[in-house]
Design a protein around this motif. Structure first.
Motif, PDB file in Angstrom:
ATOM      1  N   LEU A  60      71.590  27.422 -68.570  1.00  0.00           N
ATOM      2  CA  LEU A  60      72.989  27.752 -68.814  1.00  0.00           C
ATOM      3  C   LEU A  60      73.326  27.843 -70.302  1.00  0.00           C
ATOM      4  O   LEU A  60      74.250  28.569 -70.684  1.00  0.00           O
ATOM      5  CB  LEU A  60      73.899  26.708 -68.154  1.00  0.00           C
ATOM      6  N   ASP A  61      72.592  27.106 -71.137  1.00  0.00           N
ATOM      7  CA  ASP A  61      72.915  27.105 -72.563  1.00  0.00           C
ATOM      8  C   ASP A  61      71.640  27.247 -73.400  1.00  0.00           C
ATOM      9  O   ASP A  61      71.059  26.256 -73.839  1.00  0.00           O
ATOM     10  CB  ASP A  61      73.643  25.814 -72.941  1.00  0.00           C
ATOM     11  N   PRO A  62      71.206  28.479 -73.657  1.00  0.00           N
ATOM     12  CA  PRO A  62      69.984  28.690 -74.442  1.00  0.00           C
ATOM     13  C   PRO A  62      70.134  28.348 -75.918  1.00  0.00           C
ATOM     14  O   PRO A  62      69.162  28.438 -76.670  1.00  0.00           O
ATOM     15  CB  PRO A  62      69.716  30.190 -74.252  1.00  0.00           C
ATOM     16  N   GLU A  63      71.339  27.954 -76.347  1.00  0.00           N
ATOM     17  CA  GLU A  63      71.501  27.511 -77.729  1.00  0.00           C
ATOM     18  C   GLU A  63      71.022  26.078 -77.944  1.00  0.00           C
ATOM     19  O   GLU A  63      70.988  25.602 -79.073  1.00  0.00           O
ATOM     20  CB  GLU A  63      72.968  27.625 -78.154  1.00  0.00           C
ATOM     21  N   ILE A  64      70.657  25.377 -76.869  1.00  0.00           N
ATOM     22  CA  ILE A  64      70.092  24.033 -77.018  1.00  0.00           C
ATOM     23  C   ILE A  64      68.684  24.180 -77.591  1.00  0.00           C
ATOM     24  O   ILE A  64      67.746  24.584 -76.903  1.00  0.00           O
ATOM     25  CB  ILE A  64      70.059  23.293 -75.671  1.00  0.00           C
ATOM     26  N   ASP A  65      68.537  23.853 -78.863  1.00  0.00           N
ATOM     27  CA  ASP A  65      67.254  24.028 -79.536  1.00  0.00           C
ATOM     28  C   ASP A  65      66.303  22.859 -79.329  1.00  0.00           C
ATOM     29  O   ASP A  65      65.100  22.995 -79.550  1.00  0.00           O
ATOM     30  CB  ASP A  65      67.473  24.255 -81.032  1.00  0.00           C
ATOM     31  N   GLU A  66      66.847  21.717 -78.923  1.00  0.00           N
ATOM     32  CA  GLU A  66      65.973  20.566 -78.641  1.00  0.00           C
ATOM     33  C   GLU A  66      66.644  19.647 -77.638  1.00  0.00           C
ATOM     34  O   GLU A  66      67.841  19.372 -77.724  1.00  0.00           O
ATOM     35  CB  GLU A  66      65.662  19.791 -79.924  1.00  0.00           C
ATOM     36  N   THR A  67      65.847  19.194 -76.675  1.00  0.00           N
ATOM     37  CA  THR A  67      66.261  18.173 -75.722  1.00  0.00           C
ATOM     38  C   THR A  67      65.466  16.917 -76.042  1.00  0.00           C
ATOM     39  O   THR A  67      64.240  16.903 -75.921  1.00  0.00           O
ATOM     40  CB  THR A  67      65.985  18.616 -74.274  1.00  0.00           C
ATOM     41  N   VAL A  68      66.151  15.886 -76.477  1.00  0.00           N
ATOM     42  CA  VAL A  68      65.510  14.641 -76.895  1.00  0.00           C
ATOM     43  C   VAL A  68      65.625  13.629 -75.766  1.00  0.00           C
ATOM     44  O   VAL A  68      66.726  13.325 -75.293  1.00  0.00           O
ATOM     45  CB  VAL A  68      66.172  14.074 -78.169  1.00  0.00           C
ATOM     46  N   LEU A  69      64.492  13.106 -75.319  1.00  0.00           N
ATOM     47  CA  LEU A  69      64.470  12.093 -74.269  1.00  0.00           C
ATOM     48  C   LEU A  69      64.352  10.711 -74.895  1.00  0.00           C
ATOM     49  O   LEU A  69      63.533  10.495 -75.792  1.00  0.00           O
ATOM     50  CB  LEU A  69      63.285  12.331 -73.331  1.00  0.00           C
ATOM     51  N   THR A  70      65.167   9.786 -74.431  1.00  0.00           N
ATOM     52  CA  THR A  70      65.128   8.431 -74.961  1.00  0.00           C
ATOM     53  C   THR A  70      65.479   7.445 -73.861  1.00  0.00           C
ATOM     54  O   THR A  70      65.676   7.828 -72.711  1.00  0.00           O
ATOM     55  CB  THR A  70      66.093   8.297 -76.163  1.00  0.00           C
ATOM     56  N   GLY A  71      65.546   6.160 -74.189  1.00  0.00           N
ATOM     57  CA  GLY A  71      65.884   5.130 -73.206  1.00  0.00           C
ATOM     58  C   GLY A  71      64.693   4.280 -72.825  1.00  0.00           C
ATOM     59  O   GLY A  71      63.531   4.642 -73.064  1.00  0.00           O
ATOM     60  N   GLY A  72      64.987   3.146 -72.200  1.00  0.00           N
ATOM     61  CA  GLY A  72      63.937   2.181 -71.869  1.00  0.00           C
ATOM     62  C   GLY A  72      62.852   2.724 -70.969  1.00  0.00           C
ATOM     63  O   GLY A  72      61.669   2.403 -71.143  1.00  0.00           O
ATOM     64  N   VAL A  73      63.216   3.546 -69.992  1.00  0.00           N
ATOM     65  CA  VAL A  73      62.211   4.103 -69.083  1.00  0.00           C
ATOM     66  C   VAL A  73      61.287   5.041 -69.835  1.00  0.00           C
ATOM     67  O   VAL A  73      60.050   4.977 -69.710  1.00  0.00           O
ATOM     68  CB  VAL A  73      62.888   4.840 -67.910  1.00  0.00           C
ATOM     69  N   VAL A  74      61.869   5.926 -70.640  1.00  0.00           N
ATOM     70  CA  VAL A  74      61.075   6.900 -71.388  1.00  0.00           C
ATOM     71  C   VAL A  74      60.136   6.208 -72.369  1.00  0.00           C
ATOM     72  O   VAL A  74      58.942   6.532 -72.442  1.00  0.00           O
ATOM     73  CB  VAL A  74      62.005   7.888 -72.125  1.00  0.00           C
ATOM     74  N   HIS A  75      60.669   5.254 -73.108  1.00  0.00           N
ATOM     75  CA  HIS A  75      59.824   4.565 -74.080  1.00  0.00           C
ATOM     76  C   HIS A  75      58.795   3.665 -73.402  1.00  0.00           C
ATOM     77  O   HIS A  75      57.667   3.523 -73.880  1.00  0.00           O
ATOM     78  CB  HIS A  75      60.694   3.739 -75.029  1.00  0.00           C
ATOM     79  N   GLY A  76      59.182   3.081 -72.278  1.00  0.00           N
ATOM     80  CA  GLY A  76      58.245   2.210 -71.565  1.00  0.00           C
ATOM     81  C   GLY A  76      57.055   2.963 -70.994  1.00  0.00           C
ATOM     82  O   GLY A  76      55.931   2.447 -70.978  1.00  0.00           O
ATOM     83  N   LEU A  77      57.304   4.176 -70.528  1.00  0.00           N
ATOM     84  CA  LEU A  77      56.236   4.969 -69.912  1.00  0.00           C
ATOM     85  C   LEU A  77      55.568   5.922 -70.896  1.00  0.00           C
ATOM     86  O   LEU A  77      54.532   6.517 -70.589  1.00  0.00           O
ATOM     87  CB  LEU A  77      56.791   5.755 -68.721  1.00  0.00           C
ATOM     88  N   GLY A  78      56.161   6.100 -72.060  1.00  0.00           N
ATOM     89  CA  GLY A  78      55.541   6.905 -73.106  1.00  0.00           C
ATOM     90  C   GLY A  78      55.315   8.346 -72.689  1.00  0.00           C
ATOM     91  O   GLY A  78      56.120   8.962 -71.996  1.00  0.00           O
ATOM     92  N   GLN A  79      54.175   8.884 -73.107  1.00  0.00           N
ATOM     93  CA  GLN A  79      53.870  10.290 -72.835  1.00  0.00           C
ATOM     94  C   GLN A  79      53.638  10.561 -71.350  1.00  0.00           C
ATOM     95  O   GLN A  79      53.669  11.714 -70.923  1.00  0.00           O
ATOM     96  CB  GLN A  79      52.666  10.737 -73.660  1.00  0.00           C
ATOM     97  N   HIS A  80      53.415   9.515 -70.566  1.00  0.00           N
ATOM     98  CA  HIS A  80      53.322   9.723 -69.115  1.00  0.00           C
ATOM     99  C   HIS A  80      54.601  10.372 -68.598  1.00  0.00           C
ATOM    100  O   HIS A  80      54.552  11.249 -67.727  1.00  0.00           O
ATOM    101  CB  HIS A  80      53.112   8.388 -68.386  1.00  0.00           C
ATOM    102  N   TYR A  81      55.735   9.929 -69.142  1.00  0.00           N
ATOM    103  CA  TYR A  81      57.020  10.441 -68.656  1.00  0.00           C
ATOM    104  C   TYR A  81      57.173  11.918 -69.000  1.00  0.00           C
ATOM    105  O   TYR A  81      57.510  12.728 -68.133  1.00  0.00           O
ATOM    106  CB  TYR A  81      58.180   9.632 -69.244  1.00  0.00           C
ATOM    107  N   ARG A  82      56.934  12.263 -70.246  1.00  0.00           N
ATOM    108  CA  ARG A  82      57.095  13.660 -70.645  1.00  0.00           C
ATOM    109  C   ARG A  82      56.099  14.556 -69.910  1.00  0.00           C
ATOM    110  O   ARG A  82      56.418  15.676 -69.509  1.00  0.00           O
ATOM    111  CB  ARG A  82      56.918  13.825 -72.155  1.00  0.00           C
ATOM    112  N   HIS A  83      54.881  14.070 -69.727  1.00  0.00           N
ATOM    113  CA  HIS A  83      53.865  14.864 -69.028  1.00  0.00           C
ATOM    114  C   HIS A  83      54.319  15.192 -67.608  1.00  0.00           C
ATOM    115  O   HIS A  83      54.189  16.340 -67.147  1.00  0.00           O
ATOM    116  CB  HIS A  83      52.537  14.101 -68.999  1.00  0.00           C
ATOM    117  N   ALA A  84      54.857  14.200 -66.924  1.00  0.00           N
ATOM    118  CA  ALA A  84      55.327  14.427 -65.554  1.00  0.00           C
ATOM    119  C   ALA A  84      56.518  15.381 -65.542  1.00  0.00           C
ATOM    120  O   ALA A  84      56.603  16.281 -64.702  1.00  0.00           O
ATOM    121  CB  ALA A  84      55.710  13.098 -64.906  1.00  0.00           C
ATOM    122  N   LEU A  85      57.435  15.194 -66.486  1.00  0.00           N
ATOM    123  CA  LEU A  85      58.615  16.053 -66.562  1.00  0.00           C
ATOM    124  C   LEU A  85      58.222  17.500 -66.845  1.00  0.00           C
ATOM    125  O   LEU A  85      58.695  18.439 -66.184  1.00  0.00           O
ATOM    126  CB  LEU A  85      59.543  15.536 -67.655  1.00  0.00           C
TER     127      LEU A  85
END
Length: 345
Positions: free
Chosen positions: A270-295
């Motif tokens: 819906l909004d291609p002007e979003i140049d970066e989506t930053v993921l943060t929070g306890g779950v993201v940091h706790g699981l590290g790159q596992h989270y981004r890989h799955a996403l």
């Protein structure tokens, strides 16, 4: 205004406090438990709110022209400081609470600046030199709750709707599946089938329980189950099982990231002007790159129509995981207090 600003980051589990210097440095960090409904199950919402006001106001040193920045984990009206709801703090209570007025009444000598905790994290992340040239930055936090915010870097604006809200995605309807069947779980807000019910920290634990019930034999034979049986806390056991490529843990992570991927896919469509989506929070940091890989696995298998096929790097370049301290709500509370990017100030 004093050089040092008292800042708080109020979450469903802890209240963090520090001094924020206008040069951007945080000093004298402390942390203590939040007065939440899980900690005080017999307290009413009004009693919990009063506890919170006392916790914050009494912790501010009496100094001339004291200024305080508060990052608050709740759905709140950024125009007025009225808190609509905070499922991690007050459960399914949703009567509006004028936090700004309550704090000012107890400590009228203090200038209070209140922002949502996700807004605060975004203000800090967006201030990084590498993001100053972006058109828009979206920050999504996956923790005890789920929410996102988008800032237009060209104007320094975080737009809000008619209720002074933006990005309360944790309470959007979500579709979750486990072992080939749909899952509908209760959210802390009292409703069923919300994104937070299956993909927040508590939601992931709920999903694990469902998987245990549906696949008892596979569960019993998994490394995840063995670690939990040995007394390892669920969050740590989940990360360890993923490190060892435990198939059941991987299946669980795939299930809980699918609804998050669906929301981000829609946002980027819906909004291609979003140049970066930053993921943060306890779950993201706790699981590290596992989270981004799955996403990213979900976004690769089901991405954006034509865009993912013709320019697959477009999505890949737009989803990043913040480093610890890169999207700090304490620092964001300081930025809000210093720049006036807050309510009723």
């Amino acid at each position: 205004m004093s050089t040092a600003i008292t800042v708080f980051d109020v979450g469903g589990t802890h209240i963090r406090q520090a001094w924020w210097l206008r040069e951007g440095e945080l000093r004298a960090r402390t942390s203590r438990p939040s007065p939440s409904f899980k900690r005080f199950p017999n307290a009413t919402a009004a009693e919990l709110q009063d506890m919170m006001v006392r916790e914050l106001s009494d912790a501010v040193t009496e100094t001339p022209e004291a200024v305080v920045g508060v990052s608050f984990g709740a759905a709140l009206d950024h125009r007025t400081g009225i808190v609509y709801a905070s499922a991690p703090l007050w459960g399914d209570h949703s009567e509006p609470f004028d936090l700004q007025a309550a704090l000012s009444a107890r400590r009228p000598d203090v200038t209070w600046h209140i922002v949502n905790d996700v807004t605060a994290a975004l203000l800090h992340a967006a201030a990084a030199p590498g993001r100053m040239g972006h058109r828009k930055v979206l920050l999504a936090t996956i923790s005890s709750g789920i929410a996102c915010r988008t800032i237009d870097q060209r104007h320094g604006q975080i737009s809000v709707d008619g209720c002074g809200l933006q990005g309360e995605i944790g309470h959007l309807p979500a579709v979750a599946e486990l072992a080939g069947r749909p899952v509908t779980l209760n959210c802390d807000c009292g409703e069923q089938g919300h994104l937070a019910a299956c993909s927040s920290g508590p939601g992931i634990a709920q999903m694990a329980h469902v998987l245990q019930q549906r696949e008892p034999e596979r569960w019993a034979n998994s490394l995840l189950a063995q670690l939990i049986a040995d007394g390892v806390a669920f969050e740590r056991a989940f990360r360890s099982a993923l490190d060892e490529q435990d198939s059941l843990a991987i299946e669980l992570l795939d299930a809980v990231t699918a609804p998050v991927a669906a929301v981000l896919r829609t946002a980027l469509c819906l909004d291609p002007e979003i140049d970066e989506t930053v993921l943060t929070g306890g779950v993201v940091h706790g699981l590290g790159q596992h989270y981004r890989h799955a996403l990213m696995g979900h976004l690769t298998r089901q991405g954006l129509y034509l865009t993912s096929e013709r320019t697959p790097e477009w999505l890949e370049q737009r989803v990043t995981v913040s480093s610890p301290g890169e999207a700090d709500s304490l620092a964001g509370a300081g930025i809000a207090a210093c720049t006036g990017a807050s309510v009723a100030s």
